[in-house]
Design a protein around this motif. Structure first.
Motif, PDB file in Angstrom:
ATOM      1  N   SER A  63      37.779  -0.778 -65.759  1.00 42.70           N
ATOM      2  CA  SER A  63      37.349  -2.067 -65.246  1.00 42.70           C
ATOM      3  C   SER A  63      36.539  -2.738 -66.339  1.00 42.70           C
ATOM      4  O   SER A  63      35.840  -2.059 -67.083  1.00 42.70           O
ATOM      5  N   PRO A  64      36.660  -4.049 -66.444  1.00 37.48           N
ATOM      6  CA  PRO A  64      35.863  -4.709 -67.471  1.00 37.48           C
ATOM      7  C   PRO A  64      34.376  -4.561 -67.159  1.00 37.48           C
ATOM      8  O   PRO A  64      33.953  -4.718 -66.014  1.00 37.48           O
ATOM      9  N   ALA A  65      33.621  -4.224 -68.166  1.00 44.10           N
ATOM     10  CA  ALA A  65      32.182  -4.038 -67.971  1.00 44.10           C
ATOM     11  C   ALA A  65      31.476  -5.388 -67.951  1.00 44.10           C
ATOM     12  O   ALA A  65      31.843  -6.311 -68.668  1.00 44.10           O
ATOM     13  N   ILE A  66      30.473  -5.473 -67.116  1.00 42.89           N
ATOM     14  CA  ILE A  66      29.564  -6.618 -67.093  1.00 42.89           C
ATOM     15  C   ILE A  66      28.323  -6.135 -67.824  1.00 42.89           C
ATOM     16  O   ILE A  66      27.740  -5.111 -67.464  1.00 42.89           O
ATOM     17  N   THR A  67      27.932  -6.846 -68.865  1.00 38.07           N
ATOM     18  CA  THR A  67      26.850  -6.375 -69.724  1.00 38.07           C
ATOM     19  C   THR A  67      25.632  -7.281 -69.619  1.00 38.07           C
ATOM     20  O   THR A  67      25.764  -8.510 -69.635  1.00 38.07           O
ATOM     21  N   VAL A  68      24.463  -6.649 -69.508  1.00 37.16           N
ATOM     22  CA  VAL A  68      23.194  -7.371 -69.579  1.00 37.16           C
ATOM     23  C   VAL A  68      22.385  -6.754 -70.717  1.00 37.16           C
ATOM     24  O   VAL A  68      22.454  -5.551 -70.959  1.00 37.16           O
ATOM     25  N   PHE A  69      21.631  -7.597 -71.399  1.00 41.71           N
ATOM     26  CA  PHE A  69      20.863  -7.157 -72.557  1.00 41.71           C
ATOM     27  C   PHE A  69      19.365  -7.197 -72.274  1.00 41.71           C
ATOM     28  O   PHE A  69      18.895  -8.012 -71.475  1.00 41.71           O
ATOM     29  N   PHE A  70      18.644  -6.326 -72.940  1.00 35.75           N
ATOM     30  CA  PHE A  70      17.200  -6.197 -72.788  1.00 35.75           C
ATOM     31  C   PHE A  70      16.512  -6.510 -74.104  1.00 35.75           C
ATOM     32  O   PHE A  70      17.105  -6.383 -75.176  1.00 35.75           O
ATOM     33  N   MET A  71      15.255  -6.884 -74.013  1.00 35.75           N
ATOM     34  CA  MET A  71      14.435  -7.053 -75.210  1.00 35.75           C
ATOM     35  C   MET A  71      14.103  -5.667 -75.762  1.00 35.75           C
ATOM     36  O   MET A  71      14.191  -4.667 -75.051  1.00 35.75           O
ATOM     37  N   GLU A  72      13.708  -5.617 -77.006  1.00 34.75           N
ATOM     38  CA  GLU A  72      13.344  -4.349 -77.636  1.00 34.75           C
ATOM     39  C   GLU A  72      12.216  -3.672 -76.867  1.00 34.75           C
ATOM     40  O   GLU A  72      11.264  -4.319 -76.449  1.00 34.75           O
ATOM     41  N   ALA A 128      12.438  -2.441 -70.315  1.00 34.20           N
ATOM     42  CA  ALA A 128      13.388  -2.123 -69.250  1.00 34.20           C
ATOM     43  C   ALA A 128      13.353  -3.201 -68.177  1.00 34.20           C
ATOM     44  O   ALA A 128      13.691  -2.953 -67.019  1.00 34.20           O
ATOM     45  N   THR A 129      12.929  -4.398 -68.547  1.00 33.43           N
ATOM     46  CA  THR A 129      12.842  -5.520 -67.626  1.00 33.43           C
ATOM     47  C   THR A 129      13.814  -6.609 -68.067  1.00 33.43           C
ATOM     48  O   THR A 129      13.911  -6.901 -69.257  1.00 33.43           O
ATOM     49  N   LEU A 130      14.509  -7.203 -67.117  1.00 33.30           N
ATOM     50  CA  LEU A 130      15.465  -8.266 -67.416  1.00 33.30           C
ATOM     51  C   LEU A 130      14.827  -9.636 -67.293  1.00 33.30           C
ATOM     52  O   LEU A 130      14.001  -9.867 -66.408  1.00 33.30           O
ATOM     53  N   ASN A 131      15.283 -10.551 -68.149  1.00 31.64           N
ATOM     54  CA  ASN A 131      14.832 -11.933 -68.013  1.00 31.64           C
ATOM     55  C   ASN A 131      15.603 -12.581 -66.864  1.00 31.64           C
ATOM     56  O   ASN A 131      16.568 -12.006 -66.350  1.00 31.64           O
ATOM     57  N   THR A 176      20.558  -5.803 -80.887  1.00 33.71           N
ATOM     58  CA  THR A 176      20.621  -6.050 -79.450  1.00 33.71           C
ATOM     59  C   THR A 176      21.822  -5.390 -78.802  1.00 33.71           C
ATOM     60  O   THR A 176      21.822  -5.165 -77.594  1.00 33.71           O
ATOM     61  N   GLU A 177      22.855  -5.047 -79.587  1.00 33.52           N
ATOM     62  CA  GLU A 177      24.044  -4.410 -79.023  1.00 33.52           C
ATOM     63  C   GLU A 177      23.706  -3.114 -78.293  1.00 33.52           C
ATOM     64  O   GLU A 177      24.332  -2.774 -77.298  1.00 33.52           O
ATOM     65  N   SER A 178      22.738  -2.384 -78.804  1.00 34.41           N
ATOM     66  CA  SER A 178      22.406  -1.096 -78.201  1.00 34.41           C
ATOM     67  C   SER A 178      21.353  -1.206 -77.104  1.00 34.41           C
ATOM     68  O   SER A 178      21.099  -0.248 -76.402  1.00 34.41           O
ATOM     69  N   ARG A 179      20.763  -2.364 -76.920  1.00 35.97           N
ATOM     70  CA  ARG A 179      19.753  -2.575 -75.867  1.00 35.97           C
ATOM     71  C   ARG A 179      20.426  -3.215 -74.661  1.00 35.97           C
ATOM     72  O   ARG A 179      20.236  -4.389 -74.365  1.00 35.97           O
ATOM     73  N   ARG A 180      21.223  -2.412 -73.969  1.00 37.14           N
ATOM     74  CA  ARG A 180      22.036  -3.012 -72.916  1.00 37.14           C
ATOM     75  C   ARG A 180      22.261  -2.052 -71.763  1.00 37.14           C
ATOM     76  O   ARG A 180      22.028  -0.857 -71.864  1.00 37.14           O
ATOM     77  N   VAL A 181      22.769  -2.636 -70.674  1.00 33.71           N
ATOM     78  CA  VAL A 181      23.310  -1.884 -69.549  1.00 33.71           C
ATOM     79  C   VAL A 181      24.680  -2.473 -69.264  1.00 33.71           C
ATOM     80  O   VAL A 181      24.856  -3.692 -69.253  1.00 33.71           O
ATOM     81  N   GLU A 182      25.629  -1.586 -69.054  1.00 32.05           N
ATOM     82  CA  GLU A 182      26.977  -1.999 -68.667  1.00 32.05           C
ATOM     83  C   GLU A 182      27.183  -1.640 -67.195  1.00 32.05           C
ATOM     84  O   GLU A 182      26.867  -0.529 -66.781  1.00 32.05           O
ATOM     85  N   ILE A 183      27.706  -2.591 -66.450  1.00 31.85           N
ATOM     86  CA  ILE A 183      28.026  -2.384 -65.036  1.00 31.85           C
ATOM     87  C   ILE A 183      29.541  -2.336 -64.920  1.00 31.85           C
ATOM     88  O   ILE A 183      30.220  -3.299 -65.301  1.00 31.85           O
ATOM     89  N   ARG A 184      30.055  -1.231 -64.414  1.00 31.03           N
ATOM     90  CA  ARG A 184      31.500  -1.083 -64.235  1.00 31.03           C
ATOM     91  C   ARG A 184      31.792  -0.933 -62.752  1.00 31.03           C
ATOM     92  O   ARG A 184      31.285  -0.033 -62.105  1.00 31.03           O
TER      93      ARG A 184
END
Length: 126
Positions: free
Chosen positions: A24-33, A36-39, A115-123
């Motif tokens: 399934s295509p992943a939905i990705t959100v990124f975090f600041m360095e 663990a909090t999202l904007n 920033t590529e590695s500061r992420r969560v993928e939702i599948r």
């Protein structure tokens, strides 16, 4: 001795488990360095993912990542905290907790931008 061999095999077992999941295509959100909090914009992305997940029938896998800088144990905990934060937002927006599976991937190298590695993928399956 047995403990060490199981620990060493964990990445292989995790990769095999993920390989058996429906694509399934992943939905990705990124975090600041070091966060663990999202904007608010990223929270909106998670809310949209929750709407999509509530109309699907399969499991929702939340994969947490962190950058390679710093200690491996710290970054593994950070990747888990990021995934947990996203899982909590999904649940708060209607996704049943028993459908959500958290998979902390720990520190991963980035290819072009940190920033590529500061992420969560939702599948979302199904």
């Amino acid at each position: 001795m047995r403990r060490r061999s199981l620990f060493a095999a964990a990445p292989v077992l995790l990769a095999a488990a993920c390989a058996n999941e429906p694509a399934s295509p992943a939905i990705t959100v990124f975090f600041m360095e070091d966060s663990a909090t999202l904007n608010p914009e990223a929270q909106d992305v998670v809310k949209a993912a929750a709407r999509r997940a509530t109309s699907a029938t399969g499991p929702v896998t939340v994969l947490g990542f962190a950058g390679p800088a710093g200690g491996a144990a710290y970054n593994r905990a950070l990747s888990e905290a990021r995934a947990q934060h996203v899982a909590d937002l999904l649940a708060a927006n209607g996704v049943a907790r028993d459908r959500i599976r958290i998979v902390p991937r720990g520190p991963v190298p980035f290819q072009d931008m940190p920033t590529e590695s500061r992420r969560v993928e939702i599948r979302i399956a199904g």
